[in-house]
Design an enzyme around this catalytic site. Structure first.
Site, PDB file in Angstrom:
ATOM      1  N   CYS A  80      21.591  -2.544  31.620  1.00  0.00           N
ATOM      2  CA  CYS A  80      21.353  -3.968  31.852  1.00  0.00           C
ATOM      3  C   CYS A  80      22.636  -4.689  32.256  1.00  0.00           C
ATOM      4  N   TYR A  83       9.931  -2.765  41.025  1.00  0.00           N
ATOM      5  CA  TYR A  83      10.828  -3.880  40.694  1.00  0.00           C
ATOM      6  C   TYR A  83      12.134  -3.773  41.486  1.00  0.00           C
ATOM      7  N   GLU A 132       4.560 -27.322  35.002  1.00  0.00           N
ATOM      8  CA  GLU A 132       3.408 -28.170  34.654  1.00  0.00           C
ATOM      9  C   GLU A 132       2.143 -27.737  35.391  1.00  0.00           C
ATOM     10  N   CYS A 170      20.003  -5.676  34.975  1.00  0.00           N
ATOM     11  CA  CYS A 170      19.595  -7.094  34.924  1.00  0.00           C
ATOM     12  C   CYS A 170      20.705  -8.067  35.345  1.00  0.00           C
ATOM     13  N   LYS A 181      22.129  -7.717  38.983  1.00  0.00           N
ATOM     14  CA  LYS A 181      20.975  -8.031  39.852  1.00  0.00           C
ATOM     15  C   LYS A 181      20.720  -9.537  39.884  1.00  0.00           C
ATOM     16  N   HIS A 194       6.567 -33.811  34.298  1.00  0.00           N
ATOM     17  CA  HIS A 194       6.532 -34.054  35.734  1.00  0.00           C
ATOM     18  C   HIS A 194       7.896 -34.524  36.226  1.00  0.00           C
ATOM     19  N   GLU A 229      13.429  -6.190  44.471  1.00  0.00           N
ATOM     20  CA  GLU A 229      14.520  -7.118  44.118  1.00  0.00           C
ATOM     21  C   GLU A 229      15.738  -6.883  45.010  1.00  0.00           C
TER      22      GLU A 229
HETATM   23  P1  FAD Z   1      20.407   1.758  28.587  1.00  0.00           P
HETATM   24  O1  FAD Z   1      20.729   0.325  28.641  1.00  0.00           O
HETATM   25  O2  FAD Z   1      20.250   2.466  29.863  1.00  0.00           O
HETATM   26  O3  FAD Z   1      21.564   2.432  27.722  1.00  0.00           O
HETATM   27  C1  FAD Z   1      21.660   3.812  27.529  1.00  0.00           C
HETATM   28  C2  FAD Z   1      23.123   4.187  27.370  1.00  0.00           C
HETATM   29  O4  FAD Z   1      23.218   5.506  26.857  1.00  0.00           O
HETATM   30  C3  FAD Z   1      23.855   4.216  28.705  1.00  0.00           C
HETATM   31  O5  FAD Z   1      25.104   3.591  28.582  1.00  0.00           O
HETATM   32  C4  FAD Z   1      24.012   5.706  28.992  1.00  0.00           C
HETATM   33  O6  FAD Z   1      25.108   5.978  29.832  1.00  0.00           O
HETATM   34  C5  FAD Z   1      24.197   6.226  27.586  1.00  0.00           C
HETATM   35  N1  FAD Z   1      23.918   7.650  27.423  1.00  0.00           N
HETATM   36  C6  FAD Z   1      22.952   8.393  28.026  1.00  0.00           C
HETATM   37  N2  FAD Z   1      22.978   9.650  27.585  1.00  0.00           N
HETATM   38  C7  FAD Z   1      23.969   9.715  26.665  1.00  0.00           C
HETATM   39  C8  FAD Z   1      24.474  10.745  25.821  1.00  0.00           C
HETATM   40  N3  FAD Z   1      23.945  11.972  25.825  1.00  0.00           N
HETATM   41  N4  FAD Z   1      25.521  10.455  25.014  1.00  0.00           N
HETATM   42  C9  FAD Z   1      26.067   9.233  24.983  1.00  0.00           C
HETATM   43  N5  FAD Z   1      25.610   8.203  25.740  1.00  0.00           N
HETATM   44  C10 FAD Z   1      24.577   8.458  26.559  1.00  0.00           C
HETATM   45  N6  FAD Z   1      15.251  -5.317  32.430  1.00  0.00           N
HETATM   46  C11 FAD Z   1      14.958  -6.608  32.174  1.00  0.00           C
HETATM   47  O7  FAD Z   1      14.470  -6.925  31.089  1.00  0.00           O
HETATM   48  N7  FAD Z   1      15.191  -7.580  33.112  1.00  0.00           N
HETATM   49  C12 FAD Z   1      15.736  -7.308  34.309  1.00  0.00           C
HETATM   50  O8  FAD Z   1      15.928  -8.211  35.117  1.00  0.00           O
HETATM   51  C13 FAD Z   1      16.065  -5.966  34.588  1.00  0.00           C
HETATM   52  N8  FAD Z   1      16.625  -5.649  35.765  1.00  0.00           N
HETATM   53  C14 FAD Z   1      16.983  -4.359  36.010  1.00  0.00           C
HETATM   54  C15 FAD Z   1      17.575  -4.060  37.222  1.00  0.00           C
HETATM   55  C16 FAD Z   1      17.943  -2.777  37.502  1.00  0.00           C
HETATM   56  C17 FAD Z   1      18.591  -2.465  38.832  1.00  0.00           C
HETATM   57  C18 FAD Z   1      17.725  -1.750  36.537  1.00  0.00           C
HETATM   58  C19 FAD Z   1      18.147  -0.337  36.828  1.00  0.00           C
HETATM   59  C20 FAD Z   1      17.128  -2.026  35.333  1.00  0.00           C
HETATM   60  C21 FAD Z   1      16.745  -3.342  35.061  1.00  0.00           C
HETATM   61  N9  FAD Z   1      16.137  -3.685  33.860  1.00  0.00           N
HETATM   62  C22 FAD Z   1      15.804  -4.980  33.605  1.00  0.00           C
HETATM   63  C23 FAD Z   1      15.825  -2.654  32.845  1.00  0.00           C
HETATM   64  C24 FAD Z   1      16.867  -2.641  31.707  1.00  0.00           C
HETATM   65  O9  FAD Z   1      18.154  -2.501  32.245  1.00  0.00           O
HETATM   66  C25 FAD Z   1      16.557  -1.483  30.780  1.00  0.00           C
HETATM   67  O10 FAD Z   1      15.224  -1.599  30.332  1.00  0.00           O
HETATM   68  C26 FAD Z   1      17.469  -1.456  29.554  1.00  0.00           C
HETATM   69  O11 FAD Z   1      18.813  -1.392  29.930  1.00  0.00           O
HETATM   70  C27 FAD Z   1      17.118  -0.261  28.683  1.00  0.00           C
HETATM   71  O12 FAD Z   1      17.966  -0.198  27.580  1.00  0.00           O
HETATM   72  P2  FAD Z   1      18.202   1.179  26.806  1.00  0.00           P
HETATM   73  O13 FAD Z   1      18.980   0.819  25.585  1.00  0.00           O
HETATM   74  O14 FAD Z   1      16.952   1.903  26.651  1.00  0.00           O
HETATM   75  O15 FAD Z   1      19.090   2.063  27.771  1.00  0.00           O
HETATM   76  P1  NAP Z   2       9.168   1.569  39.533  1.00  0.00           P
HETATM   77  O1  NAP Z   2       8.843   0.146  39.249  1.00  0.00           O
HETATM   78  O2  NAP Z   2       8.437   2.636  38.842  1.00  0.00           O
HETATM   79  O3  NAP Z   2       9.031   1.774  41.109  1.00  0.00           O
HETATM   80  C1  NAP Z   2       9.296   2.988  41.748  1.00  0.00           C
HETATM   81  C2  NAP Z   2       8.852   2.876  43.186  1.00  0.00           C
HETATM   82  O4  NAP Z   2       9.261   4.034  43.898  1.00  0.00           O
HETATM   83  C3  NAP Z   2       7.344   2.755  43.346  1.00  0.00           C
HETATM   84  O5  NAP Z   2       7.074   1.874  44.403  1.00  0.00           O
HETATM   85  C4  NAP Z   2       6.945   4.197  43.686  1.00  0.00           C
HETATM   86  O6  NAP Z   2       5.765   4.292  44.442  1.00  0.00           O
HETATM   87  C5  NAP Z   2       8.131   4.621  44.534  1.00  0.00           C
HETATM   88  N1  NAP Z   2       8.343   6.053  44.579  1.00  0.00           N
HETATM   89  C6  NAP Z   2       8.457   6.906  43.540  1.00  0.00           C
HETATM   90  N2  NAP Z   2       8.703   8.157  43.990  1.00  0.00           N
HETATM   91  C7  NAP Z   2       8.731   8.095  45.327  1.00  0.00           C
HETATM   92  C8  NAP Z   2       8.930   9.052  46.342  1.00  0.00           C
HETATM   93  N3  NAP Z   2       9.152  10.327  46.048  1.00  0.00           N
HETATM   94  N4  NAP Z   2       8.902   8.633  47.628  1.00  0.00           N
HETATM   95  C9  NAP Z   2       8.667   7.344  47.914  1.00  0.00           C
HETATM   96  N5  NAP Z   2       8.477   6.384  46.996  1.00  0.00           N
HETATM   97  C10 NAP Z   2       8.501   6.762  45.718  1.00  0.00           C
HETATM   98  O7  NAP Z   2      10.680   1.866  39.242  1.00  0.00           O
HETATM   99  P2  NAP Z   2      11.971   1.013  39.515  1.00  0.00           P
HETATM  100  O8  NAP Z   2      11.772  -0.019  40.541  1.00  0.00           O
HETATM  101  O9  NAP Z   2      13.028   2.042  39.699  1.00  0.00           O
HETATM  102  O10 NAP Z   2      12.205   0.305  38.129  1.00  0.00           O
HETATM  103  C11 NAP Z   2      12.333   1.067  36.936  1.00  0.00           C
HETATM  104  C12 NAP Z   2      12.079   0.190  35.740  1.00  0.00           C
HETATM  105  O11 NAP Z   2      13.179  -0.674  35.532  1.00  0.00           O
HETATM  106  C13 NAP Z   2      10.879  -0.709  35.892  1.00  0.00           C
HETATM  107  O12 NAP Z   2       9.714  -0.079  35.410  1.00  0.00           O
HETATM  108  C14 NAP Z   2      11.230  -1.919  35.106  1.00  0.00           C
HETATM  109  O13 NAP Z   2      10.653  -1.866  33.835  1.00  0.00           O
HETATM  110  C15 NAP Z   2      12.732  -1.911  35.025  1.00  0.00           C
HETATM  111  N6  NAP Z   2      13.231  -3.039  35.831  1.00  0.00           N
HETATM  112  C16 NAP Z   2      12.937  -4.304  35.439  1.00  0.00           C
HETATM  113  C17 NAP Z   2      13.329  -5.357  36.230  1.00  0.00           C
HETATM  114  C18 NAP Z   2      12.998  -6.758  35.824  1.00  0.00           C
HETATM  115  O14 NAP Z   2      12.643  -6.959  34.669  1.00  0.00           O
HETATM  116  N7  NAP Z   2      13.104  -7.723  36.710  1.00  0.00           N
HETATM  117  C19 NAP Z   2      14.019  -5.130  37.386  1.00  0.00           C
HETATM  118  C20 NAP Z   2      14.298  -3.834  37.765  1.00  0.00           C
HETATM  119  C21 NAP Z   2      13.899  -2.791  36.968  1.00  0.00           C
HETATM  120  P3  NAP Z   2       4.337   4.434  43.726  1.00  0.00           P
HETATM  121  O15 NAP Z   2       3.965   3.057  43.268  1.00  0.00           O
HETATM  122  O16 NAP Z   2       3.472   4.949  44.788  1.00  0.00           O
HETATM  123  O17 NAP Z   2       4.516   5.382  42.589  1.00  0.00           O
END
Ligand code: FAD
Ligand code: NAP
Length: 529
Positions: free
Chosen positions: A91, A234, A507, A96, A99, A502, A238
C-alpha cells in the site's frame, strides 16, 4: 484466574495506575491472565509476524499494545525490473499511496485547464505538461518519509523489526535470511503470515524481460510514454487512467470485461469516460508476445479470443496488470504443516486461523477476501485482540466499501445489481437510479454522461439497501459515509428522509426517487430540482 472484566468507566480504570492493565475499548484486560509469557523460556516471542505491510504491522502494533512480545520480519524481493522499496508493504510503497498521488497529479492537470474558465490567467495552456521526474521524485520522497516513520514507530513500540526473508523451519521456528545472506532464527508461540502478494506476469515471450508492473511504474526513471496496459481490473484501469491524463497515451487489453465482479453498468460508465478522455480499449484480447526493437521501443502482439484476429502496435512501455499471486512459496509452509491452494498459493483461513492452530494469516494472502488495505488492517487488529485479549470479535468481510480511482472515480458498497438479482430474484429487488450534474461541472461545461448513481434495494417494506454505486468526482469520499449507513442496515425510506448537503455530489443519494422499473427518465432536470 481469568481477570478479563467489563469496565465501562475509563477514569475508574485509570486510577488503578497499573501498567499491566490496559483499557481496550470498554474491556479492561488484566494481561497476566491471557498473554502467553515469553519469559517462560519456551519461545523468543509471543508473536512473530512475517510481512510488514498493512495487515502485519496492524496486527503487530495491536499485539504489542496488549502486552505481547512481538517481532516483525519484512523483506522485499526486487521486481524483475530491479525495483525495490522499504518497510510498510504494498500500500505505502507500490500501491494505494503512490497510485492516489498520481491520480491526484492527473486531476490537477485537468484542473489547470479548467481554471481558465474560472478566470485564472494561465500563461499558455499549450506549454502545460507533466515533469515525470519531478512527479516521481515527490512521490518517492513521500514514500521514504513513511518508511522512516514506520521504522521509528516500531522501535518506539519495542517491536523487533528484522529485515529478512522469513521461512518456517518447524511450526514454531522461523529462519530469516538477511540481505547479506546470513540467517537469524527465532521462535514464537504464535505466528501470523501477512506476506501479501506480487504482480502476476502472463506466460508469454518478453513479459518478464521487457514489461513493467505496478511495482515499477511509480518510480520509473524515464517517462512511460505511449503505454500498453494488459488487464482491466483495478490496477489496469487506474494506471491507464492516470497515465493518459498525465499525457501518456494509454491502450488497455481487456481479456473478458473491465472490472469483472463489479456492477457492469457502472464499469461501462467508467470505461466510457476513459474512452472519451482518449484511452483506447481492445476488448476480448490477450497478449501474445512483447519484443524489444532496436530503437528500444516495444512491439506488442495480441489476439482477439473471439475472432482469432491478431494485431500489433509499438509502445514505449508495456505494463502488466494481470492480477497478483500470494507470496507463500518462499515460506516453506510444509515445515509448519500449513496448507495453501496450489494454484494461487493463497491460504484458506475462515477466521484467519490456518489449519495449524497457532499459525494465522491476514491480508492479501487469504483466499476469497477483498485485497484491500483497510481489510488487512482491520482483520490484523481484531486477530491480535483475539490472540492476546480474549476478544471474540471476528472480521466481517461483508459490505466492504471500495473505490476504483479512475479519472471519474467509481465507489461502491454492497451488492452489484447483477448479484442482487441473482440472490433475491428480479421481483424482490428495486433499483433506484439517477444521472446527475456536479455543480463543479457547470464551468466549464463538462461531460456529465457518466455521472450516475444507483441504489440497489429490497422491494418490500422499508426497502433495505443492498448496494450503493456511484460514478463521479470524489466517489471514495462519498461512499465511505454511506458505507457506515449500509453496515447499520439503512433502508431506502431512511435514505430518502435524509436531508442532503447542498451543493454536493453526495447529496444525490438522498435525492434518489426514480426506479428503473418505472422506466422514467433518470436525467437531471436542473441543479436544484
Ligand atoms: P502487503 O502490504 O503486500 O505486505 C506484505 C509484506 O510482506 C511486503 O512488504 C512483502 O515484501 C513482505 N514479505 C513477503 N514475503 C515475505 C517473507 N517471506 N518474509 C518477510 N517479508 C515478506 N488497496 C486499497 O484499499 N486501496 C487502494 O487504493 C489500493 N490501491 C492499490 C494499488 C496498487 C497498484 C496495488 C498493487 C494494490 C492496491 N491496493 C489498494 C491493495 C493493498 O495495497 C493491499 O490490499 C494491501 O497492501 C495488503 O496488505 P498485506 O498486509 O496483506 O500485504
Ligand atoms: P484484478 O482486479 O484481478 O484484475 C486483473 C485483470 O487482469 C483482469 O482484468 C483479468 O481479466 C486480467 N488478466 C488476468 N490474467 C490475464 C492474462 N493472462 N492475459 C490478459 N489479461 C489477464 O487484479 P489487479 O488489478 O492486479 O488488482 C489486484 C487487487 O489489488 C485487486 O483485487 C484489488 O483488491 C487490489 N487493488 C485495489 C485498488 C483500490 O482499492 N482502488 C486498486 C488497485 C488494486 P479477467 O477479468 O478476464 O480475469
Amino acid at each position: 484466574m481469568d481477570l478479563t472484566s467489563i469496565c465501562l468507566n475509563k477514569n475508574a480504570c485509570n486510577k488503578f495506575g497499573n501498567t499491566r492493565q490496559k483499557h481496550f475499548g470498554s474491556i479492561l484486560i488484566a494481561r497476566e491472565s491471557v498473554i502467553p509469557v515469553a519469559e517462560d523460556g519456551t519461545y523468543d516471542y509471543d508473536l512473530a509476524v512475517i510481512g510488514g505491510g498493512s495487515g502485519g504491522l496492524a496486527c503487530a502494533k495491536e499485539a504489542v499494545n496488549l502486552g505481547a512480545k512481538v517481532a516483525v520480519l519484512d523483506f522485499v524481493t526486487p521486481s524483475p525490473q530491479g525495483t525495490k522499496w522499504g518497510l510498510g508493504g504494498t500500500c505505502v510503497n507500490v500501491g494505494c499511496i503512490p497510485k492516489k498521488l498520481m491520480h491526484q497529479a492527473a486531476i490537477l492537470g485537468e484542473s489547470i485547464h479548467e481554471a481558465v474558465s474560472y478566470g485564472w490567467e494561465v500563461p499558455s495552456l499549450d506549454s502545460i505538461k507533466i515533469n515525470w521526474a519531478a512527479l516521481t521524485e515527490s512521490v518517492q520522497n513521500h514514500i521514504k518519509s513513511v518508511n522512516w516513520v514506520t521504522r521509528v514507530d516500531l522501535r518506539d513500540k519495542k517491536i523487533d523489526y528484522i529485515n529478512a526473508l522469513g521461512a518456517f523451519k518447524d511450526p514454531h521456528t522461523i529462519v530469516g535470511t538477511l540481505k547479506n545472506g546470513s540467517t537469524k532464527e527465532l521462535t514464537a508461540k504464535n505466528i501470523v503470515i501477512a506476506v501479501g502478494g506480487r504482480p502476476h506476469y502472463p506466460d508469454i515471450p518478453g513479459a518478464i524481460e521487457y514489461c513493467i508492473s505496478s511495482d515499477d511504474i511509480f518510480s520509473l526513471s524515464n517517462p512511460p510514454g505511449k503505454t500498453l496496459v494488459v488487464g482491466a481490473g483495478y490496477i489496469g484501469l487506474e494506471c491507464a487512467g492516470f497515465l493518459n491524463s498525465l499525457g501518456y497515451p494509454a491502450t488497455v487489453l481487456v481479456r473478458s470485461v473491465p472490472l469483472r465482479g463489479f456492477d457492469q453498468q457502472m464499469a461501462r460508465m467508467v470505461t466510457s469516460e476513459m474512452e472519451e478522455k482518449g484511452v483506447k480499449f481492445h476488448h476480448r484480447c490477450v497478449p501474445l508476445s512483447v519484443e524489444k526493437l532496436e530503437n528500444g521501443q516495444l512491439k506488442a502482439r495480441w489476439t482477439n479470443t473471439e475472432t482469432g484476429e491478431q494485431a500489433e502496435d509499438v509502445f514505449d512501455t508495456v505494463l502488466m496488470a494481470t492480477g497478483r499471486y500470494a507470496l507463500t512459496s518462499a515460506l516453506n509452509l510444509g515445515a509448519a504443516g500449513v496448507k495453501t491452494l496450489s494454484e494461487s498459493g493463497k491460504i484458506i483461513a475462515e477466521t484467519e486461523q490456518t489449519n495449524v492452530p497457532h499459525v494465522y494469516a491476514v491480508g492479501d494472502v487469504l483466499e476469497g477476501r477483498p485485497e484491500l488495505t483497510p481489510v488487512a488492517i482491520h482483520a490484523g487488529r481484531l486477530l491480535a485482540r483475539r490472540m492476546f485479549a480474549n476478544a471474540a470479535q471476528l472480521m466481517d468481510y461483508e459490505n466492504v466499501a471500495t473505490t476504483v480511482f479512475t479519472p471519474l472515480e467509481y465507489g461502491c458498497v454492497g451488492l452489484s445489481e447483477e448479484v442482487a438479482l441473482q440472490r433475491h430474484g428480479a421481483d424482490a429487488v428495486e433499483v433506484y437510479h439517477a444521472f446527475y450534474k456536479p455543480t463543479e461541472f457547470f464551468i466549464p461545461q463538462r461531460n456529465i454522461k457518466n455521472c450516475y448513481l444507483k441504489a440497489v434495494a429490497l422491494r418490500e417494506g422499508p426497502q433495505r439497501v443492498l448496494g450503493l454505486h456511484f460514478v463521479g468526482p470524489v466517489a471514495g469520499e462519498v461512499i465511505q459515509g454511506f458505507a457506515a449507513a449500509v453496515k447499520c442496515g439503512i433502508t431506502m425510506e431512511q435514505l430518502m428522509n435524509t436531508v442532503g448537503i447542498h451543493p454536493t455530489v453526495a447529496e444525490e443519494f438522498t435525492r434518489l426517487n426514480i426506479t428503473k422499473r418505472s422506466g422514467k427518465d433518470p436525467n437531471p432536470a436542473s441543479c436544484c430540482s
